[in-house]
Design a protein around this motif. Structure first.
Motif, PDB file in Angstrom:
ATOM      1  N   LEU A  74      50.598  64.598  -9.611  1.00  0.00           N
ATOM      2  CA  LEU A  74      51.501  64.232  -8.536  1.00  0.00           C
ATOM      3  C   LEU A  74      50.811  63.531  -7.371  1.00  0.00           C
ATOM      4  CD1 LEU A  74      53.715  67.445  -8.544  1.00  0.00           C
ATOM      5  CD2 LEU A  74      54.025  65.326  -9.819  1.00  0.00           C
ATOM      6  N   VAL A  75      49.593  63.930  -7.040  1.00  0.00           N
ATOM      7  CA  VAL A  75      48.902  63.318  -5.909  1.00  0.00           C
ATOM      8  C   VAL A  75      48.560  61.859  -6.204  1.00  0.00           C
ATOM      9  CG1 VAL A  75      46.813  63.446  -4.481  1.00  0.00           C
ATOM     10  CG2 VAL A  75      48.079  65.506  -5.019  1.00  0.00           C
ATOM     11  N   ARG A  76      48.418  61.500  -7.461  1.00  0.00           N
ATOM     12  CA  ARG A  76      48.098  60.114  -7.784  1.00  0.00           C
ATOM     13  C   ARG A  76      49.207  59.162  -7.331  1.00  0.00           C
ATOM     14  NH1 ARG A  76      49.605  57.641 -12.543  1.00  0.00           N
ATOM     15  NH2 ARG A  76      51.216  58.735 -13.681  1.00  0.00           N
ATOM     16  N   TRP A  77      50.449  59.641  -7.308  1.00  0.00           N
ATOM     17  CA  TRP A  77      51.537  58.800  -6.785  1.00  0.00           C
ATOM     18  C   TRP A  77      51.381  58.602  -5.290  1.00  0.00           C
ATOM     19  CZ3 TRP A  77      56.225  61.271  -9.717  1.00  0.00           C
ATOM     20  CH2 TRP A  77      56.235  60.788 -11.019  1.00  0.00           C
ATOM     21  N   ALA A  78      51.019  59.667  -4.573  1.00  0.00           N
ATOM     22  CA  ALA A  78      50.808  59.545  -3.125  1.00  0.00           C
ATOM     23  C   ALA A  78      49.675  58.568  -2.839  1.00  0.00           C
ATOM     24  CB  ALA A  78      50.517  60.908  -2.518  1.00  0.00           C
ATOM     25  N   MET A  79      48.601  58.646  -3.631  1.00  0.00           N
ATOM     26  CA  MET A  79      47.479  57.740  -3.427  1.00  0.00           C
ATOM     27  C   MET A  79      47.890  56.291  -3.733  1.00  0.00           C
ATOM     28  SD  MET A  79      45.290  59.745  -2.292  1.00  0.00           S
ATOM     29  CE  MET A  79      43.641  59.160  -2.394  1.00  0.00           C
ATOM     30  N   THR A  80      48.748  56.088  -4.716  1.00  0.00           N
ATOM     31  CA  THR A  80      49.240  54.749  -5.025  1.00  0.00           C
ATOM     32  C   THR A  80      50.062  54.200  -3.866  1.00  0.00           C
ATOM     33  OG1 THR A  80      49.274  55.253  -7.378  1.00  0.00           O
ATOM     34  CG2 THR A  80      50.612  53.391  -6.656  1.00  0.00           C
ATOM     35  N   VAL A  81      50.935  55.028  -3.311  1.00  0.00           N
ATOM     36  CA  VAL A  81      51.748  54.602  -2.170  1.00  0.00           C
ATOM     37  C   VAL A  81      50.859  54.258  -0.977  1.00  0.00           C
ATOM     38  CG1 VAL A  81      53.448  55.382  -0.468  1.00  0.00           C
ATOM     39  CG2 VAL A  81      53.821  55.819  -2.896  1.00  0.00           C
ATOM     40  N   LEU A  82      49.856  55.099  -0.710  1.00  0.00           N
ATOM     41  CA  LEU A  82      48.943  54.819   0.395  1.00  0.00           C
ATOM     42  C   LEU A  82      48.199  53.508   0.191  1.00  0.00           C
ATOM     43  CD1 LEU A  82      47.464  58.348   1.134  1.00  0.00           C
ATOM     44  CD2 LEU A  82      49.003  57.010   2.576  1.00  0.00           C
ATOM     45  N   THR A  83      47.802  53.236  -1.036  1.00  0.00           N
ATOM     46  CA  THR A  83      47.107  51.988  -1.323  1.00  0.00           C
ATOM     47  C   THR A  83      48.016  50.788  -1.095  1.00  0.00           C
ATOM     48  OG1 THR A  83      45.727  53.102  -2.951  1.00  0.00           O
ATOM     49  CG2 THR A  83      45.869  50.711  -3.106  1.00  0.00           C
ATOM     50  N   VAL A  84      49.235  50.863  -1.585  1.00  0.00           N
ATOM     51  CA  VAL A  84      50.181  49.758  -1.414  1.00  0.00           C
ATOM     52  C   VAL A  84      50.472  49.537   0.069  1.00  0.00           C
ATOM     53  CG1 VAL A  84      52.574  49.045  -1.844  1.00  0.00           C
ATOM     54  CG2 VAL A  84      51.198  49.983  -3.701  1.00  0.00           C
ATOM     55  N   VAL A  85      50.670  50.621   0.810  1.00  0.00           N
ATOM     56  CA  VAL A  85      50.924  50.486   2.247  1.00  0.00           C
ATOM     57  C   VAL A  85      49.710  49.876   2.942  1.00  0.00           C
ATOM     58  CG1 VAL A  85      51.283  51.802   4.381  1.00  0.00           C
ATOM     59  CG2 VAL A  85      52.661  52.293   2.352  1.00  0.00           C
ATOM     60  N   SER A  86      48.521  50.312   2.572  1.00  0.00           N
ATOM     61  CA  SER A  86      47.313  49.762   3.189  1.00  0.00           C
ATOM     62  C   SER A  86      47.203  48.260   2.970  1.00  0.00           C
ATOM     63  CB  SER A  86      46.075  50.440   2.621  1.00  0.00           C
ATOM     64  OG  SER A  86      46.054  51.791   2.946  1.00  0.00           O
ATOM     65  N   VAL A  87      47.501  47.826   1.767  1.00  0.00           N
ATOM     66  CA  VAL A  87      47.340  46.409   1.437  1.00  0.00           C
ATOM     67  C   VAL A  87      48.472  45.567   2.008  1.00  0.00           C
ATOM     68  CG1 VAL A  87      47.314  44.758  -0.473  1.00  0.00           C
ATOM     69  CG2 VAL A  87      45.975  46.858  -0.610  1.00  0.00           C
ATOM     70  N   TYR A  88      49.717  45.998   1.765  1.00  0.00           N
ATOM     71  CA  TYR A  88      50.848  45.138   2.116  1.00  0.00           C
ATOM     72  C   TYR A  88      51.374  45.344   3.532  1.00  0.00           C
ATOM     73  CZ  TYR A  88      50.803  43.840  -2.744  1.00  0.00           C
ATOM     74  OH  TYR A  88      50.430  43.367  -3.963  1.00  0.00           O
ATOM     75  N   VAL A  89      51.019  46.440   4.177  1.00  0.00           N
ATOM     76  CA  VAL A  89      51.422  46.653   5.564  1.00  0.00           C
ATOM     77  C   VAL A  89      50.205  46.537   6.481  1.00  0.00           C
ATOM     78  CG1 VAL A  89      52.417  48.298   7.196  1.00  0.00           C
ATOM     79  CG2 VAL A  89      53.377  48.097   4.903  1.00  0.00           C
ATOM     80  N   GLY A  90      49.104  47.196   6.101  1.00  0.00           N
ATOM     81  CA  GLY A  90      47.917  47.192   6.940  1.00  0.00           C
ATOM     82  C   GLY A  90      47.296  45.823   7.105  1.00  0.00           C
TER      83      GLY A  90
END
Length: 138
Positions: A74-90
């Protein structure tokens, strides 16, 4: 993966077997590699969704096993979301707000610290458990 989760949820132990042998054929081109990785990802996601409720239900699993399953599936989904947010928002935000210490310094420090702890704590727990149980496993 699904079979291993079913065995764990049924209270069985899964251990290393040095006599077992397994092999696979490497994909021959990028299209085959992409299809293989996509198939594996879909399998992990299906298994995660199928058994996610059982990870937290009462049953034969101890707390360590539950934590490991939640972390792995389950945590791998959270890490995927964090990565996407970092790249596409950050990344676009850095265009508007330059990467200067007063603006981003704290965020970069704390995100790096959280990522380090998120990786170091499970590694440390697994290493300590391996050292403690080394005599039991032979």
């Amino acid at each position: 993966v699904d079979m291993a989760i079913q065995q764990l949820l049924d209270g069985r132990k899964i251990e290393f077997c040095p006599e077992s042998r397994s092999g696979e054929l490497a994909p021959m081109n990028m299209a085959s590699l992409w299809k293989q990785r996509l198939r594996w990802t879909i399998g992990w996601d299906e298994t995660s969704l199928k058994h996610s409720g059982a990870f937290t239900d009462s049953g034969t699993l101890n707390l360590r096993a539950r934590f490991g399953l939640v972390w792995t599936f389950l945590v791998r989904w959270a890490m995927t979301v964090l990565t996407v947010v970092s790249v596409y928002v950050g990344a676009p935000l850095t265009v508007y707000w330059p990467l200067r210490d007063p603006v981003w310094g704290g965020l970069i420090f704390w995100s790096g610290t959280i990522c380090f702890v998120a990786g170091a704590v499970p590694w440390l727990c697994a290493t300590l458990e391996a050292l403690i149980r080394a005599r039991d496993r032979g």
